[in-house]
Motif scaffolding. Structure first.
Motif, PDB file in Angstrom:
ATOM      1  N   GLY A  57       0.745  -1.211   0.083  1.00 44.05           N
ATOM      2  CA  GLY A  57       0.024   0.010   0.016  1.00 44.05           C
ATOM      3  C   GLY A  57       1.002   1.248   0.056  1.00 44.05           C
ATOM      4  O   GLY A  57       0.201   2.359   0.161  1.00 44.05           O
ATOM      5  N   ARG A  58       2.210   1.135  -0.240  1.00 44.62           N
ATOM      6  CA  ARG A  58       2.920   2.449  -0.354  1.00 44.62           C
ATOM      7  C   ARG A  58       3.337   2.678  -1.481  1.00 44.62           C
ATOM      8  O   ARG A  58       3.856   2.387  -2.367  1.00 44.62           O
ATOM      9  N   PHE A  59       2.237   3.747  -2.130  1.00 42.18           N
ATOM     10  CA  PHE A  59       2.331   4.421  -3.449  1.00 42.18           C
ATOM     11  C   PHE A  59       3.232   5.550  -3.427  1.00 42.18           C
ATOM     12  O   PHE A  59       3.556   6.014  -4.544  1.00 42.18           O
ATOM     13  N   LEU A  90       3.606   4.997 -13.630  1.00 41.22           N
ATOM     14  CA  LEU A  90       2.390   4.163 -13.391  1.00 41.22           C
ATOM     15  C   LEU A  90       1.883   4.559 -11.828  1.00 41.22           C
ATOM     16  O   LEU A  90       0.670   4.682 -11.486  1.00 41.22           O
ATOM     17  N   LEU A  91       2.950   4.542 -10.885  1.00 38.11           N
ATOM     18  CA  LEU A  91       2.484   5.007  -9.395  1.00 38.11           C
ATOM     19  C   LEU A  91       1.957   6.394  -9.460  1.00 38.11           C
ATOM     20  O   LEU A  91       1.115   6.589  -8.510  1.00 38.11           O
ATOM     21  N   ASP A  92       2.695   7.162  -9.975  1.00 36.88           N
ATOM     22  CA  ASP A  92       2.291   8.654 -10.305  1.00 36.88           C
ATOM     23  C   ASP A  92       0.785   8.617 -10.562  1.00 36.88           C
ATOM     24  O   ASP A  92       0.183   9.462 -10.040  1.00 36.88           O
ATOM     25  N   ARG A  93       0.560   8.021 -11.824  1.00 36.60           N
ATOM     26  CA  ARG A  93      -0.857   8.160 -12.238  1.00 36.60           C
ATOM     27  C   ARG A  93      -1.900   7.677 -11.314  1.00 36.60           C
ATOM     28  O   ARG A  93      -3.102   8.003 -11.090  1.00 36.60           O
ATOM     29  N   ILE A  94      -1.525   6.244 -10.446  1.00 30.99           N
ATOM     30  CA  ILE A  94      -2.338   5.744  -9.675  1.00 30.99           C
ATOM     31  C   ILE A  94      -2.544   6.808  -8.225  1.00 30.99           C
ATOM     32  O   ILE A  94      -3.782   6.678  -7.919  1.00 30.99           O
TER      33      ILE A  94
END
Length: 600
Positions: A340-342, A364-368
């Motif tokens: 859960g660490r984005f 992808l993490l930035d967009r999530i």
């Protein structure tokens, strides 16, 4: 050991790629040596043919030039005049020889110095010889054409004939006899009462130079033979006028060109014919020269294979270590994402696919992360929209009843202007408060503007002038509700209400860029300043979020522009454009959206 390799991607790659490299190197080395050994003969034959083509071309040009000169001399007027000189006329012989020398012989010999001598012989007893002094070989002064024996060898057909012999009737500059391979062109002619003979001796040394230029192996040699296999020219002068082996002649047969392998002498033979003269250029290449090349290829193949193998193993280790090290780093980041660490990003350097993968994963993490925030904002916007809709329904119900009461009282009192304004306002309220449909027809949207204009006409009688120009074919096209009336309102607010002067408002709708509809709302007011126009255009080009849209203080130009861009996200033309009509004043606002029917 097996379990360690099985659990390590790095050692899997090292072992797998090393095995592949070893297999590839061994396969390529073996196949290269095998194919080289098998193809060396065909390669040598192909290269020999290419060299022979050039040599044959040079020899053909050499022969053609000589024959053409011979024919030119034979048909010259000076030669014909010489055939008619009386026997014993020494001066006449000398004079005509000089004429032929000046007009025909010298121009040719200056470019073809291989021409040694020219003999003119008349059966009436006249005989004269031209000797070329450029070469270190001069025909014997006691030379006699009748004694040389050429006349006996000729065939009575009247054509040019050629003979190749090793002649000893030439002398060097010291007067010593020398042996030369001579090509003699001779022809029997009838220009007078007695037959005359024209003969030209040409040195075959240039052909030997052409043969010397053919380099095929250290011990290879080239020959020129006639149709019977007699050697005409060779780098070794002793082989001239020797007979080619009958077995080789039999294998060549009547073929113009070809390739064969002589097992008896262990050599490769490549041959090609020279047009017109039935001569053949033959090249002999000992097989040991070919085998030597094969051995060199084998040794070089083994050396290169070993060096490549060692280099490949080192490179495999370095490359696999570089790849797996960064993959492990990416793997740790993915593990934290599962928890859960984005907010944790991987730091992988490089420009290859692994670096691209890491960069893509960070993106992808930035967009999530952005999507989570946008989802939260969307939920808030949806809740506010539901509450606003419910509140508007309550307010609209109250306003409908109030407007109906005003309408009834105006009707009873006979105030028709109040009654018309009330009906128009009621229509506008019903039009804008219907939340079930966000799309209406362009015709309905124009009708909504008409109700607004009725109210403004009652409010400012005789001060406002409205004009409509709508193409009939787009009247039923789909249009966002309430996207035109705010701009008509702006015309009145910033035009008439600011100046008090009469205002003309023109509304035109037409096809634009084939698949779009453009609605222009244009007034003839004072216009808009450059600073304000730049400010509006900059605001229209900004990308706004839903939260920023909700914070807009008024429902106006930016509101409509945001709705159009949101509803038609894939149409680059959709939106609002603002421009000045002329330098004297006037403003034009254009609303652009795709042409679609409401059912679509």
């Amino acid at each position: 050991m097996y379990s360690f390799i099985k659990s390590s991607l790095q050692w899997k790659l090292i072992l797998m790629i090393t095995c592949i490299v070893i297999l590839v190197v061994i396969t390529i080395g073996s196949f290269s040596y095998y194919k080289s050994a098998r193809a060396i003969e065909s390669d040598a034959q192909r290269f020999s043919n290419q060299i022979l083509k050039q040599a044959t071309l040079n020899l053909t040009r050499y022969i053609n030039d000589n024959e053409q000169f011979f024919q030119t001399l034979a048909v010259s007027q000076d030669f014909q005049d010489w055939t008619r000189i009386a026997p014993g006329d020494s001066y006449g012989n000398y004079s005509k020889l000089k004429d032929m020398e000046n007009r025909v012989i010298s121009p040719y010999i200056s470019y073809h110095q291989e021409t040694l001598s020219i003999i003119l012989y008349n059966e009436n007893g006249n005989e004269i010889v031209y000797r070329n002094g450029i070469w270190d070989a001069v025909l014997n002064t006691k030379f006699s054409f009748q004694a040389v024996g050429i006349m006996e060898k000729m065939i009575e057909n009247g054509r040019i004939q050629s003979f190749v012999e090793l002649r000893s009737d030439y002398r060097n500059s010291n007067g010593e006899p020398i042996q030369l391979p001579i090509l003699t062109y001779v022809q029997k002619l009838f220009y007078s009462d007695h037959p005359v003979y024209l003969a030209v001796d040409i040195s075959l040394m240039p052909t030997q130079q052409i043969l010397n230029e053919i380099e095929l192996g250290r011990n290879g040699q080239a020959l020129i033979t006639d149709a019977e296999g007699m050697v005409i020219s060779a780098p070794d002068i002793k082989k001239i006028n020797t007979q080619l082996e009958l077995s080789v002649m039999a294998k060549m047969g009547n073929n113009a060109s070809g390739y064969l392998y002589d097992k008896d002498n262990v050599q490769m033979i490549v041959y090609q014919s020279i047009p017109k003269v039935n001569w053949k250029v033959i090249v002999f290449v000992p097989y040991k020269d070919l085998a030597q090349r094969i051995i060199e290829i084998r040794n070089w193949t083994i050396a290169i294979a070993l060096a490549s193998l060692i280099s490949a193993i080192v490179l495999v280790y370095l490359v696999s270590h570089s790849i797996t090290k960064r993959i492990k780093l990416l793997r740790r980041t993915i593990s934290t994402t599962k928890l859960g660490r984005f907010d944790i990003r991987t730091d992988v350097k490089g420009t290859d696919e692994v670096a691209d993968l890491a960069e893509t994963y960070n993106l992808l993490l930035d967009r999530i992360d952005d999507s989570i925030h946008l989802l939260a904002e969307s939920k808030m916007v949806q809740q506010q929209a539901v509450l606003s809709a419910l509140q508007s329904q309550i307010n609209s119900h109250f306003l409908y009843n109030a407007l109906e009461s005003i309408n009834a009282m105006a009707n009873l009192a006979g105030h028709q202007q109040i009654r018309k304004s009330t009906i128009a306002l009621s229509n506008m309220l019903r039009y804008t408060s219907n939340y079930k449909e966000s799309l209406v027809t362009l015709e309905d949207e124009i009708s909504h503007i008409g109700d607004y204009m009725k109210i403004m006409d009652n409010l400012y009688p005789g001060e406002l002038e409205f004009h409509f120009q709508i193409e009939s074919e787009i009247a039923q096209s789909a249009c966002l509700k309430a996207c035109l009336q705010p701009f008509v309102e702006n015309c009145i607010k910033h035009g008439y209400e600011m100046t008090g002067e009469k205002l003309r408002v023109a509304i035109s709708a037409y096809r634009y860029e084939h698949d779009n509809i453009r609605v222009d709302i244009e007034d003839d007011g004072t216009g808009i300043s450059d600073e304000k126009l730049s400010e509006i255009r900059e605001a229209l080009h900004q990308v706004r979020t839903e939260q920023e849209f909700l914070q807009l203080s008024r429902v106006g130009m930016l509101n409509v522009h945001y709705r159009l861009r949101t509803y038609y996200p894939h149409h680059s033309h959709a939106g609002i454009r603002v421009e000045r009509v002329s330098e004297g004043g006037g403003t034009r606002v254009s609303v652009i959206f795709p042409k679609k029917m409401k059912e679509e």
